[in-house]
Design a protein around this motif. Structure first.
Motif, PDB file in Angstrom:
ATOM      1  N   LYS A  57     -31.476  51.087   5.319  1.00 56.27           N
ATOM      2  CA  LYS A  57     -31.663  50.346   7.166  1.00 56.27           C
ATOM      3  C   LYS A  57     -33.506  50.445   7.107  1.00 56.27           C
ATOM      4  CE  LYS A  57     -27.816  51.362   8.782  1.00 56.27           C
ATOM      5  NZ  LYS A  57     -26.991  50.250   8.794  1.00 56.27           N
ATOM      6  N   LYS A  58     -34.045  50.253   5.683  1.00 60.24           N
ATOM      7  CA  LYS A  58     -35.203  49.559   5.852  1.00 60.24           C
ATOM      8  C   LYS A  58     -36.082  48.852   5.414  1.00 60.24           C
ATOM      9  CE  LYS A  58     -36.283  54.238   2.805  1.00 60.24           C
ATOM     10  NZ  LYS A  58     -36.960  55.066   2.062  1.00 60.24           N
ATOM     11  N   ARG A  59     -34.764  47.788   5.040  1.00 59.98           N
ATOM     12  CA  ARG A  59     -35.987  46.335   5.165  1.00 59.98           C
ATOM     13  C   ARG A  59     -34.743  45.517   5.520  1.00 59.98           C
ATOM     14  NH1 ARG A  59     -34.621  43.067   0.322  1.00 59.98           N
ATOM     15  NH2 ARG A  59     -33.739  44.896  -1.030  1.00 59.98           N
ATOM     16  N   TYR A  60     -34.821  44.205   6.086  1.00 64.05           N
ATOM     17  CA  TYR A  60     -34.014  43.118   6.244  1.00 64.05           C
ATOM     18  C   TYR A  60     -33.279  41.928   5.354  1.00 64.05           C
ATOM     19  CZ  TYR A  60     -34.531  43.981  11.050  1.00 64.05           C
ATOM     20  OH  TYR A  60     -34.270  45.179  12.688  1.00 64.05           O
ATOM     21  N   VAL A  61     -32.321  41.748   5.259  1.00 64.69           N
ATOM     22  CA  VAL A  61     -31.874  40.759   3.649  1.00 64.69           C
ATOM     23  C   VAL A  61     -31.328  40.323   5.173  1.00 64.69           C
ATOM     24  CG1 VAL A  61     -31.717  42.931   1.940  1.00 64.69           C
ATOM     25  CG2 VAL A  61     -29.851  42.990   3.706  1.00 64.69           C
ATOM     26  N   GLU A  62     -30.727  38.760   4.562  1.00 62.12           N
ATOM     27  CA  GLU A  62     -30.855  37.445   4.333  1.00 62.12           C
ATOM     28  C   GLU A  62     -29.191  37.705   4.285  1.00 62.12           C
ATOM     29  OE1 GLU A  62     -31.524  33.110   4.600  1.00 62.12           O
ATOM     30  OE2 GLU A  62     -31.839  34.103   3.127  1.00 62.12           O
ATOM     31  N   GLN A  63     -28.580  36.505   5.261  1.00 58.39           N
ATOM     32  CA  GLN A  63     -26.858  36.553   4.726  1.00 58.39           C
ATOM     33  C   GLN A  63     -27.386  35.959   3.459  1.00 58.39           C
ATOM     34  OE1 GLN A  63     -25.352  34.547   7.687  1.00 58.39           O
ATOM     35  NE2 GLN A  63     -22.893  35.066   7.676  1.00 58.39           N
ATOM     36  N   GLY A  64     -25.483  36.547   2.861  1.00 60.23           N
ATOM     37  CA  GLY A  64     -25.507  36.294   1.817  1.00 60.23           C
ATOM     38  C   GLY A  64     -25.566  36.325  -0.082  1.00 60.23           C
ATOM     39  N   THR A  65     -26.726  37.516   0.368  1.00 58.83           N
ATOM     40  CA  THR A  65     -27.876  37.714  -0.167  1.00 58.83           C
ATOM     41  C   THR A  65     -26.808  38.960  -0.700  1.00 58.83           C
ATOM     42  OG1 THR A  65     -28.670  39.651   0.642  1.00 58.83           O
ATOM     43  CG2 THR A  65     -29.611  37.105   0.242  1.00 58.83           C
ATOM     44  N   LYS A  66     -26.574  39.743  -2.139  1.00 53.92           N
ATOM     45  CA  LYS A  66     -26.250  40.788  -2.586  1.00 53.92           C
ATOM     46  C   LYS A  66     -26.455  41.688  -1.833  1.00 53.92           C
ATOM     47  CE  LYS A  66     -25.552  43.250  -6.755  1.00 53.92           C
ATOM     48  NZ  LYS A  66     -26.054  43.640  -8.408  1.00 53.92           N
ATOM     49  N   GLU A  67     -27.510  42.038  -0.898  1.00 60.16           N
ATOM     50  CA  GLU A  67     -28.257  43.637  -0.867  1.00 60.16           C
ATOM     51  C   GLU A  67     -27.397  43.513   1.282  1.00 60.16           C
ATOM     52  OE1 GLU A  67     -30.089  41.276  -1.998  1.00 60.16           O
ATOM     53  OE2 GLU A  67     -30.989  42.579  -3.697  1.00 60.16           O
ATOM     54  N   TYR A  68     -26.871  42.121   1.360  1.00 67.91           N
ATOM     55  CA  TYR A  68     -26.889  41.746   3.062  1.00 67.91           C
ATOM     56  C   TYR A  68     -24.856  42.108   2.273  1.00 67.91           C
ATOM     57  CZ  TYR A  68     -24.926  39.314   7.296  1.00 67.91           C
ATOM     58  OH  TYR A  68     -24.314  38.914   7.883  1.00 67.91           O
ATOM     59  N   ARG A  69     -24.397  41.312   1.198  1.00 71.65           N
ATOM     60  CA  ARG A  69     -23.190  42.208   1.193  1.00 71.65           C
ATOM     61  C   ARG A  69     -22.330  43.111   0.843  1.00 71.65           C
ATOM     62  NH1 ARG A  69     -22.826  37.989  -3.681  1.00 71.65           N
ATOM     63  NH2 ARG A  69     -23.137  40.323  -4.840  1.00 71.65           N
ATOM     64  N   LYS A  70     -23.664  44.322   0.560  1.00 73.91           N
ATOM     65  CA  LYS A  70     -23.677  45.133   0.092  1.00 73.91           C
ATOM     66  C   LYS A  70     -23.151  46.430   1.231  1.00 73.91           C
ATOM     67  CE  LYS A  70     -24.637  46.109  -5.024  1.00 73.91           C
ATOM     68  NZ  LYS A  70     -25.855  46.817  -5.735  1.00 73.91           N
TER      69      LYS A  70
END
Length: 140
Positions: A57-70
């Protein structure tokens, strides 16, 4: 999808007890022969990719990225844990079991690198109507 990826079958990814469509994937496909998972994000018209906070919950991640998926998978796991024991309907228990399997398949594919995220877009024409064909873009 079926034409380009014939060995993949769509598996449940809907948080069925919640009408909101956030914290879940549009579609998930699984290849039972290989264990591969394909996450599909669908976009229509002029819609764009979404963002959300990562697992910390520290940064925004874009849809489709590994971080978003996780982040989505972690939310799905938490929602499943929260609802377990509260569902009594036999049909809903089956849906919950299938959703747990989906989460397991995604986690396993993530660990082995057998996961891919794609976006299927159906664009609009100059008159504002949807085009007859869809475009598939591979994330990452």
């Amino acid at each position: 999808m079926k034409n380009q990826y014939p060995d993949f079958e769509q598996i449940p990814s809907d948080i069925f007890w919640n009408n909101a469509k956030r914290d879940q994937f549009d579609m998930v496909y699984y290849n039972a022969k290989t264990g591969e998972v394909m996450i599909v994000e669908a976009k229509g018209g002029a819609s764009t990719r979404g963002v959300r906070k990562d697992n910390k919950k520290k940064r925004y991640v874009e849809q489709g990225t590994k971080e978003y998926r996780k982040s989505i998978v972690a939310d799905m796991e938490n929602k499943v844990k929260d609802i377990e024991g509260k569902i009594k309907d036999k049909g809903d228990l089956q849906k919950l079991s299938e959703l747990k399997d989906t989460v397991k398949y995604i986690i396993n594919a993530e660990m082995t690198g057998d996961i891919q995220s794609i976006q299927i877009s159906q664009k609009i024409n100059k008159n504002g109507g949807l085009l007859d064909h869809a475009v598939i873009d591979v994330f990452e």
